[in-house]
Design a protein around this motif. Structure first.
Motif, PDB file in Angstrom:
ATOM      1  N   LYS A 132       6.320  -1.895  -7.770  1.00  0.00           N
ATOM      2  CA  LYS A 132       7.079  -2.942  -7.073  1.00  0.00           C
ATOM      3  C   LYS A 132       8.524  -2.464  -6.934  1.00  0.00           C
ATOM      4  O   LYS A 132       9.377  -2.732  -7.789  1.00  0.00           O
ATOM      5  CB  LYS A 132       6.985  -4.248  -7.860  1.00  0.00           C
ATOM      6  N   GLU A 133       8.759  -1.752  -5.859  1.00  0.00           N
ATOM      7  CA  GLU A 133      10.024  -1.044  -5.681  1.00  0.00           C
ATOM      8  C   GLU A 133      11.268  -1.927  -5.829  1.00  0.00           C
ATOM      9  O   GLU A 133      12.201  -1.570  -6.545  1.00  0.00           O
ATOM     10  CB  GLU A 133      10.028  -0.325  -4.334  1.00  0.00           C
ATOM     11  N   PRO A 134      11.350  -3.081  -5.171  1.00  0.00           N
ATOM     12  CA  PRO A 134      12.581  -3.874  -5.290  1.00  0.00           C
ATOM     13  C   PRO A 134      12.764  -4.508  -6.668  1.00  0.00           C
ATOM     14  O   PRO A 134      13.841  -5.006  -6.979  1.00  0.00           O
ATOM     15  CB  PRO A 134      12.410  -4.948  -4.211  1.00  0.00           C
ATOM     16  N   GLY A 185       3.899  -3.658  -2.562  1.00  0.00           N
ATOM     17  CA  GLY A 185       5.011  -3.728  -3.512  1.00  0.00           C
ATOM     18  C   GLY A 185       6.396  -3.766  -2.920  1.00  0.00           C
ATOM     19  O   GLY A 185       7.351  -3.284  -3.527  1.00  0.00           O
ATOM     20  N   LYS A 186       6.551  -4.371  -1.740  1.00  0.00           N
ATOM     21  CA  LYS A 186       7.841  -4.297  -1.040  1.00  0.00           C
ATOM     22  C   LYS A 186       8.633  -5.602  -0.993  1.00  0.00           C
ATOM     23  O   LYS A 186       9.865  -5.590  -1.010  1.00  0.00           O
ATOM     24  CB  LYS A 186       7.607  -3.825   0.390  1.00  0.00           C
ATOM     25  N   TYR A 187       7.946  -6.753  -0.931  1.00  0.00           N
ATOM     26  CA  TYR A 187       8.668  -7.958  -0.505  1.00  0.00           C
ATOM     27  C   TYR A 187       7.983  -9.236  -0.959  1.00  0.00           C
ATOM     28  O   TYR A 187       6.748  -9.293  -1.057  1.00  0.00           O
ATOM     29  CB  TYR A 187       8.769  -7.939   1.031  1.00  0.00           C
ATOM     30  N   CYS A 210       4.946 -10.998  -5.420  1.00  0.00           N
ATOM     31  CA  CYS A 210       3.518 -11.264  -5.239  1.00  0.00           C
ATOM     32  C   CYS A 210       2.969 -10.198  -4.307  1.00  0.00           C
ATOM     33  O   CYS A 210       3.434 -10.045  -3.172  1.00  0.00           O
ATOM     34  CB  CYS A 210       3.324 -12.658  -4.654  1.00  0.00           C
ATOM     35  N   LYS A 211       1.976  -9.450  -4.779  1.00  0.00           N
ATOM     36  CA  LYS A 211       1.446  -8.346  -3.984  1.00  0.00           C
ATOM     37  C   LYS A 211       0.811  -8.837  -2.686  1.00  0.00           C
ATOM     38  O   LYS A 211       0.887  -8.163  -1.656  1.00  0.00           O
ATOM     39  CB  LYS A 211       0.454  -7.541  -4.830  1.00  0.00           C
ATOM     40  N   ALA A 212       0.194 -10.000  -2.733  1.00  0.00           N
ATOM     41  CA  ALA A 212      -0.416 -10.550  -1.522  1.00  0.00           C
ATOM     42  C   ALA A 212       0.649 -10.949  -0.509  1.00  0.00           C
ATOM     43  O   ALA A 212       0.513 -10.691   0.698  1.00  0.00           O
ATOM     44  CB  ALA A 212      -1.294 -11.742  -1.872  1.00  0.00           C
ATOM     45  N   MET A 213       1.736 -11.576  -0.986  1.00  0.00           N
ATOM     46  CA  MET A 213       2.830 -11.956  -0.093  1.00  0.00           C
ATOM     47  C   MET A 213       3.459 -10.728   0.531  1.00  0.00           C
ATOM     48  O   MET A 213       3.789 -10.709   1.722  1.00  0.00           O
ATOM     49  CB  MET A 213       3.885 -12.747  -0.873  1.00  0.00           C
ATOM     50  N   SER A 214       3.644  -9.683  -0.261  1.00  0.00           N
ATOM     51  CA  SER A 214       4.221  -8.451   0.254  1.00  0.00           C
ATOM     52  C   SER A 214       3.321  -7.831   1.308  1.00  0.00           C
ATOM     53  O   SER A 214       3.787  -7.353   2.349  1.00  0.00           O
ATOM     54  CB  SER A 214       4.444  -7.458  -0.896  1.00  0.00           C
ATOM     55  N   SER A 253       4.232  -7.118 -15.882  1.00  0.00           N
ATOM     56  CA  SER A 253       4.577  -6.315 -14.718  1.00  0.00           C
ATOM     57  C   SER A 253       3.840  -6.774 -13.470  1.00  0.00           C
ATOM     58  O   SER A 253       4.099  -6.278 -12.376  1.00  0.00           O
ATOM     59  CB  SER A 253       4.262  -4.835 -14.985  1.00  0.00           C
ATOM     60  N   SER A 254       2.917  -7.711 -13.642  1.00  0.00           N
ATOM     61  CA  SER A 254       2.138  -8.180 -12.497  1.00  0.00           C
ATOM     62  C   SER A 254       1.474  -9.502 -12.842  1.00  0.00           C
ATOM     63  O   SER A 254       1.364  -9.863 -14.015  1.00  0.00           O
ATOM     64  CB  SER A 254       1.068  -7.144 -12.133  1.00  0.00           C
ATOM     65  N   CYS A 255       1.022 -10.205 -11.816  1.00  0.00           N
ATOM     66  CA  CYS A 255       0.167 -11.360 -12.056  1.00  0.00           C
ATOM     67  C   CYS A 255      -1.178 -10.849 -12.561  1.00  0.00           C
ATOM     68  O   CYS A 255      -1.411  -9.644 -12.655  1.00  0.00           O
ATOM     69  CB  CYS A 255      -0.006 -12.177 -10.788  1.00  0.00           C
TER      70      CYS A 255
END
Length: 455
Positions: free
Chosen positions: A400-402, A429-431, A417-421, A344-346
Motif C-alpha cells: 500500500k504505497e501511500p 494499493g494506490k488509493y 481498502c484494496k477494493a476501493m483502490s 497491515s490489511s483488512c
C-alpha cells in the motif's frame, strides 16, 4: 421463550500450526493467542500431561504460567483440538480463520446499494450436501468461524441445516441478515445454536425504508427486539450487531442508531453496532454522489469517538465499531506481530476467505464476484486449494504505497481498502476515497473521483 441450545463439542481450544509458529483459538472468546515456534512445539508436547512432572526452563515455565493465568492451560495439561495442515507458506495463514459463505444471492428486499445488484437465486448454488462438505473441510483444516451471508440467507430453505452442522462441528456461526422475517424464523434462530446475527439497520423508519424498501424497518426492529428479549433470560446470549451502511443519506443518524442500541439494552442484552461506509460496488456504483468525502468521513469518525465516550453509552458497555480508518478507536499497536495480525490489511484473503453460492472463491466481499478474480469452485478444488489459489495470493500480498510513510498505518489504521483502490485506479494499493490522513497533517491521499479509468 424456551431455550434449546445445541451443546457444542468438548474442546474449547484449537491449536494450529502456522509459518511463525502457531496459534491458539479460544472458541469461547473468539480470540487468538499467537505462538512462536518454540512455544508451539512446547504446547504440542504437553498434551494432557501433568505439568508438575515436566522439566521446563524458566522461560518455558513463565510462558505456561501466563497461559494458566488466562485459563488456557490447567494443572492437567493443555486440552485442545490439534491441526496441522499440509501446506505452510511464509507470510500466509495455513488456513482461513473465518469463512464468509454467501449461500445465496437471492433476497427478499431491493436495497439501493446492494453490492450484488439484487440478483436472483443462482440455479448453480451448492446443494445442501455440497455445502455441508465445505463445513467438513473447514473443520479438518481448523477454520473455526463461519459467517453465513447473501443475498439474504433466510431465503434458502436449508439455512438451519447448515447452521446446525456448523455448530455441531464446534464452529462459531454468525448469520448476516436483513431481519425481515416472522416469529417462526426467529424461534428457529434462538434454538439453532447460532452465535450471532448481524442485522442491517440504516437509520430511522423513513430513511431505512427509503434505502431498503418494502416498509422493512418495523419488521427488522421487531426481530432485533425479539432477540434482545430472548437475551434477557438466556443462559447463552446471541450477539446482535446492528450494521448500518453510512452515506450522505443517513450519516446524521449515527447518534439515533447508537441511542437505539442503548435503549435495546447494550452489552447486557448482547447488542452492539458496526458502522460501514457506502462502497461503490454492485448497485452502489450508481450512488457515488452519496458517498461521504474525506472531510465528511473525518467528521463522522470523530462523532463515533464522541458517542463512545458519552457516559450514558459507556455505562451500557455498548461496543461501537467503525473499522474504516477509525484512528480514534484506540486500537493497540500491532506492528511487531506477524502478518496478518499486524494491522497491515483488512481480513480479506489474509485471515478470512469468501465463498460464493456456487462454491467459487471470493477474495473480497466487494469485488470477489468479478469475473477477473474467478477461482476454482469447491466442486473442482478443495477449500485449502482455493485459499492458496492465484487470485488469493495476488490480493493478499499488496504494497500500500501511500500508506507506508503514514504515521497512522498499522497502528490506528489498516490502510487503504484494496477494493476501493482497485475500482478507482485498477491497482490494489494506490488509493482510498475515504482516507483523511492528509487532513490531519499526515502522509495521505488527496480526494479524487471514485471512477476506474476507462469506465
Amino acid at each position: 421463550m424456551k431455550e434449546e441450545w445445541v451443546i457444542m463439542a468438548a474442546n474449547r481450544f484449537l491449536l494450529r500450526k502456522e509459518y511463525f509458529g502457531g496459534l491458539i483459538y479460544d472458541r469461547l472468546t473468539r480470540r487468538e493467542t499467537l505462538l512462536d515456534k518454540e512455544e508451539h512445539c512446547l504446547l504440542e508436547s504437553i498434551g494432557d500431561r501433568d505439568l508438575g512432572s515436566m522439566s521446563l526452563t524458566t522461560k518455558q515455565r513463565d510462558f505456561v504460567e501466563g497461559l494458566r493465568a488466562n485459563g488456557i492451560v490447567s494443572a492437567n495439561g493443555f486440552e485442545a483440538d490439534r491441526v496441522e495442515v499440509p501446506v505452510i507458506r511464509d507470510g500466509v495463514l495455513s488456513a482461513p480463520i473465518r469463512l464468509y459463505y454467501h449461500i445465496t444471492f437471492g433476497c427478499n428486499l431491493t436495497c439501493q446499494h446492494c453490492m450484488f445488484g439484487n440478483r436472483k437465486r443462482d440455479p448453480d448454488e451448492l446443494t445442501t450436501k455440497e455445502a455441508l462438505d465445505v463445513l467438513r473441510q473447514l473443520q479438518e483444516i481448523g477454520s473455526p468461524e463461519l459467517r453465513l451471508t447473501g443475498g439474504e440467507p433466510t431465503v434458502r430453505p436449508d439455512l438451519f441445516e447448515i447452521i446446525q452442522d456448523g455448530v455441531q462441528r464446534n464452529m462459531n456461526v454468525v448469520v448476516n441478515t436483513n431481519g425481515v422475517f416472522g416469529d417462526d424464523i426467529r424461534r428457529k434462530f434462538v434454538t439453532s445454536g447460532v452465535g450471532g446475527l448481524v442485522i442491517s439497520v440504516d437509520g430511522d423508519r423513513e430513511t431505512h425504508d427509503r434505502i431498503r424498501g418494502r416498509e422493512s424497518f418495523d419488521v427488522t426492529m421487531d426481530t432485533i427486539c425479539y432477540l434482545a428479549e430472548y437475551n434477557g433470560t438466556a443462559v447463552r446470549q446471541i450477539t446482535v450487531c446492528l450494521n448500518p451502511t453510512i452515506s450522505r443519506e443517513n450519516w446524521h443518524l449515527a447518534e439515533f442508531l447508537v441511542r437505539r442500541a442503548v435503549e435495546l439494552g447494550g452489552a447486557k442484552l448482547g447488542i452492539e453496532i458496526n458502522f460501514m461506509p457506502l462502497r461503490p460496488f454492485g448497485k452502489g456504483r450508481n450512488l457515488i454522489p452519496k458517498m461521504l468525502d474525506p472531510k465528511e468521513w473525518l467528521s463522522f469518525t470523530k462523532e463515533i469517538a464522541r458517542l463512545r465516550n458519552d457516559p450514558t453509552v459507556r455505562e451500557t458497555g455498548l461496543r461501537i465499531y467503525s473499522m474504516n480508518m477509525d484512528i480514534f478507536g484506540c486500537y493497540p499497536d500491532c506492528t511487531d506481530r506477524p502478518v496478518p495480525f499486524d494491522r497491515s490489511s483488512c481480513g480479506a484473503a489474509t485471515f478470512r476467505m469468501g465463498l460464493g453460492p456456487d462454491g467459487g472463491g471470493n477474495i473480497c466481499g466487494f469485488i470477489g464476484a468479478e469475473a477477473e478474480f474467478k477461482t476454482p469452485t469447491t466442486r473442482e478444488a478443495s477449500v485449502l486449494d482455493i485459499w492458496h489459489s492465484e487470485a488469493f495470493e495476488k490480493f493478499r500480498h499488496v504494497v500500500k504505497e501511500p500508506c507506508e510513510l503514514c504515521g497512522f498505518y498499522r497502528k490506528e489504521c489498516v490502510g487503504v481498502c484494496k477494493a476501493m483502490s482497485y475500482i478507482a485506479t485498477g491497482d490494489f494499493g494506490k488509493y482510498d476515497h475515504y482516507c483523511f490522513a492528509h487532513l490531519l497533517g499526515k502522509a495521505g491521499l488527496q480526494s479524487r473521483t471514485v471512477e476506474r479509468p476507462g469506465t
